[in-house]
Write a protein that holds these residues in place. Sequence first.
Motif, PDB file in Angstrom:
ATOM      1  N   ALA A 176      -5.742  20.360 -11.310  1.00  0.00           N
ATOM      2  CA  ALA A 176      -4.974  21.535 -10.916  1.00  0.00           C
ATOM      3  C   ALA A 176      -3.827  21.132  -9.998  1.00  0.00           C
ATOM      4  CB  ALA A 176      -5.882  22.534 -10.207  1.00  0.00           C
ATOM      5  N   ASP A 177      -2.852  22.009  -9.885  1.00  0.00           N
ATOM      6  CA  ASP A 177      -1.719  21.758  -9.000  1.00  0.00           C
ATOM      7  C   ASP A 177      -2.197  21.715  -7.553  1.00  0.00           C
ATOM      8  OD1 ASP A 177       0.950  21.453  -8.149  1.00  0.00           O
ATOM      9  OD2 ASP A 177       1.114  23.616  -7.815  1.00  0.00           O
ATOM     10  N   SER A 178      -1.602  20.834  -6.762  1.00  0.00           N
ATOM     11  CA  SER A 178      -1.955  20.729  -5.347  1.00  0.00           C
ATOM     12  C   SER A 178      -0.845  20.002  -4.612  1.00  0.00           C
ATOM     13  CB  SER A 178      -3.272  19.955  -5.180  1.00  0.00           C
ATOM     14  OG  SER A 178      -3.093  18.584  -5.516  1.00  0.00           O
ATOM     15  N   PRO A 179      -0.752  20.175  -3.298  1.00  0.00           N
ATOM     16  CA  PRO A 179       0.233  19.412  -2.522  1.00  0.00           C
ATOM     17  C   PRO A 179       0.027  17.910  -2.653  1.00  0.00           C
ATOM     18  CG  PRO A 179      -0.610  21.258  -1.232  1.00  0.00           C
ATOM     19  CD  PRO A 179      -1.458  21.179  -2.468  1.00  0.00           C
ATOM     20  N   GLU A 180      -1.241  17.488  -2.792  1.00  0.00           N
ATOM     21  CA  GLU A 180      -1.524  16.056  -2.929  1.00  0.00           C
ATOM     22  C   GLU A 180      -0.996  15.514  -4.262  1.00  0.00           C
ATOM     23  OE1 GLU A 180      -3.744  17.851   0.124  1.00  0.00           O
ATOM     24  OE2 GLU A 180      -3.797  18.386  -2.014  1.00  0.00           O
ATOM     25  N   LEU A 181      -1.141  16.303  -5.337  1.00  0.00           N
ATOM     26  CA  LEU A 181      -0.645  15.880  -6.644  1.00  0.00           C
ATOM     27  C   LEU A 181       0.877  15.747  -6.620  1.00  0.00           C
ATOM     28  CD1 LEU A 181      -1.463  15.317  -9.648  1.00  0.00           C
ATOM     29  CD2 LEU A 181      -0.967  17.734 -10.092  1.00  0.00           C
ATOM     30  N   ARG A 182       1.549  16.744  -6.058  1.00  0.00           N
ATOM     31  CA  ARG A 182       3.010  16.679  -5.969  1.00  0.00           C
ATOM     32  C   ARG A 182       3.446  15.581  -5.007  1.00  0.00           C
ATOM     33  NH1 ARG A 182       2.048  22.212  -5.641  1.00  0.00           N
ATOM     34  NH2 ARG A 182       2.595  22.257  -3.416  1.00  0.00           N
ATOM     35  N   LYS A 189       0.836  -1.202   0.000  1.00  0.00           N
ATOM     36  CA  LYS A 189       0.000   0.000   0.000  1.00  0.00           C
ATOM     37  C   LYS A 189       0.870   1.252   0.000  1.00  0.00           C
ATOM     38  CE  LYS A 189      -3.861   2.237   2.393  1.00  0.00           C
ATOM     39  NZ  LYS A 189      -4.797   2.162   3.543  1.00  0.00           N
ATOM     40  N   ALA A 190       0.573   2.155  -0.910  1.00  0.00           N
ATOM     41  CA  ALA A 190       1.330   3.402  -0.998  1.00  0.00           C
ATOM     42  C   ALA A 190       0.797   4.409   0.008  1.00  0.00           C
ATOM     43  CB  ALA A 190       1.233   3.984  -2.399  1.00  0.00           C
ATOM     44  N   PRO A 191       1.664   5.005   0.812  1.00  0.00           N
ATOM     45  CA  PRO A 191       1.187   6.034   1.749  1.00  0.00           C
ATOM     46  C   PRO A 191       0.723   7.271   1.002  1.00  0.00           C
ATOM     47  CG  PRO A 191       3.587   5.977   1.711  1.00  0.00           C
ATOM     48  CD  PRO A 191       3.117   4.818   0.878  1.00  0.00           C
ATOM     49  N   ARG A 192      -0.267   7.941   1.549  1.00  0.00           N
ATOM     50  CA  ARG A 192      -0.732   9.193   0.949  1.00  0.00           C
ATOM     51  C   ARG A 192       0.110  10.334   1.485  1.00  0.00           C
ATOM     52  NH1 ARG A 192      -7.333   9.102   0.415  1.00  0.00           N
ATOM     53  NH2 ARG A 192      -7.477   7.151  -0.779  1.00  0.00           N
ATOM     54  N   LEU A 193       0.779  11.028   0.584  1.00  0.00           N
ATOM     55  CA  LEU A 193       1.696  12.096   0.971  1.00  0.00           C
ATOM     56  C   LEU A 193       1.277  13.402   0.313  1.00  0.00           C
ATOM     57  CD1 LEU A 193       5.095  10.212   0.423  1.00  0.00           C
ATOM     58  CD2 LEU A 193       3.741  10.348   2.531  1.00  0.00           C
ATOM     59  N   SER A 194       1.643  14.491   0.926  1.00  0.00           N
ATOM     60  CA  SER A 194       1.471  15.800   0.309  1.00  0.00           C
ATOM     61  C   SER A 194       2.821  16.503   0.354  1.00  0.00           C
ATOM     62  CB  SER A 194       0.402  16.630   1.032  1.00  0.00           C
ATOM     63  OG  SER A 194       0.780  16.863   2.375  1.00  0.00           O
ATOM     64  N   ALA A 195       3.094  17.295  -0.653  1.00  0.00           N
ATOM     65  CA  ALA A 195       4.393  17.957  -0.771  1.00  0.00           C
ATOM     66  C   ALA A 195       4.205  19.461  -0.884  1.00  0.00           C
ATOM     67  CB  ALA A 195       5.151  17.423  -1.983  1.00  0.00           C
TER      68      ALA A 195
END
Length: 323
Positions: free
Chosen positions: A93-99, A43-49
């Motif tokens: 759109a760009d977002s911390p979740e996308l990055r 499982k991949a952790p959900r990260l925000s950047a």
Amino acid sequence: MTSSTSSSSAPEPIWAVLGASGFIGSSLQAVLARAGITVRFVKAPRLSARSTDPAGILAEAAELHDIRQDLAGDLAGADVVINAAGLATPAGADSPELRGANALLPVVVADAADAAGARRFLHLSSAAVQGHRPVLDESTDVEPFSAYSRSKALGEAALGARKAGACPVTCLRATSVQGAARQTTASLVRIASTPLASVAGRGDSPSAVSSVDALCAFVLAAGRYPGEVPAVILQPWEGATVASVLLAAGGRKPLRLPGWLCRAGLKAGYALSGLLGERLHGTLRRVEMMWFGQRQEPGWAEATANVPEPRVEQVLRAARQQR
């Protein structure tokens, strides 16, 4: 975690796959299992950047010690690690979740794979990082044109900037991957079945539309390859043209439009989209690819005789028949 097993008495290699529940990951699992590989779902952790540059991404990754340790434990004993996780939102759109999903996660997984002693790490990137370039290749030259392609390019750049470990890292750039179960393919079939299906000029330009079958076979070949695999490899061209793609998907010959008219329409569309915060960039790019396609320079696959069997037109015809 779940794994597939084989009746073979010899020990099977173990490949760990992140994003196994997604479109590509689930297709890949079946291909690997048929090849006698035990698949371990991680499982991949959900990260925000927060960061928008490679140095910042690396700094954020260094802060995630506990997550990296947990992943290393999950990956322990795996021969090959494949990151098929991420956010596939070409129009988003760009977002911390996308990055976080497309740039920070690959770095954290690469570090974990290195700590776990894996032989190879394959990160599934996207040919979208090279944007409007007339020819796709395996260079580090990128021209991202949208939030999604910028996030994927950021992931590649961060992986290239990290301190190399014992586990080699390869970014595998997938092209426009199609499959019968994919919504993008269903949309292509709908458009190709209407009078909107059109190409610029004669329609003989190479198309980067590809099949999930060929992509999975290419991942398998890259993971199994006994020698060195470059830092960037490109999914090979499957021989389709913009006209043959539409014919296979829609069952009808596409309309031929003057090239100058198509270019003028795209130029105006991108200008309008720019005023709207790139809201239409994803849609316009799909139209651009439908009209003009994109050439690909032969690369590692061709040089090492690892070009998969072309399947894109069969996949598109199957998707049309299921409609």
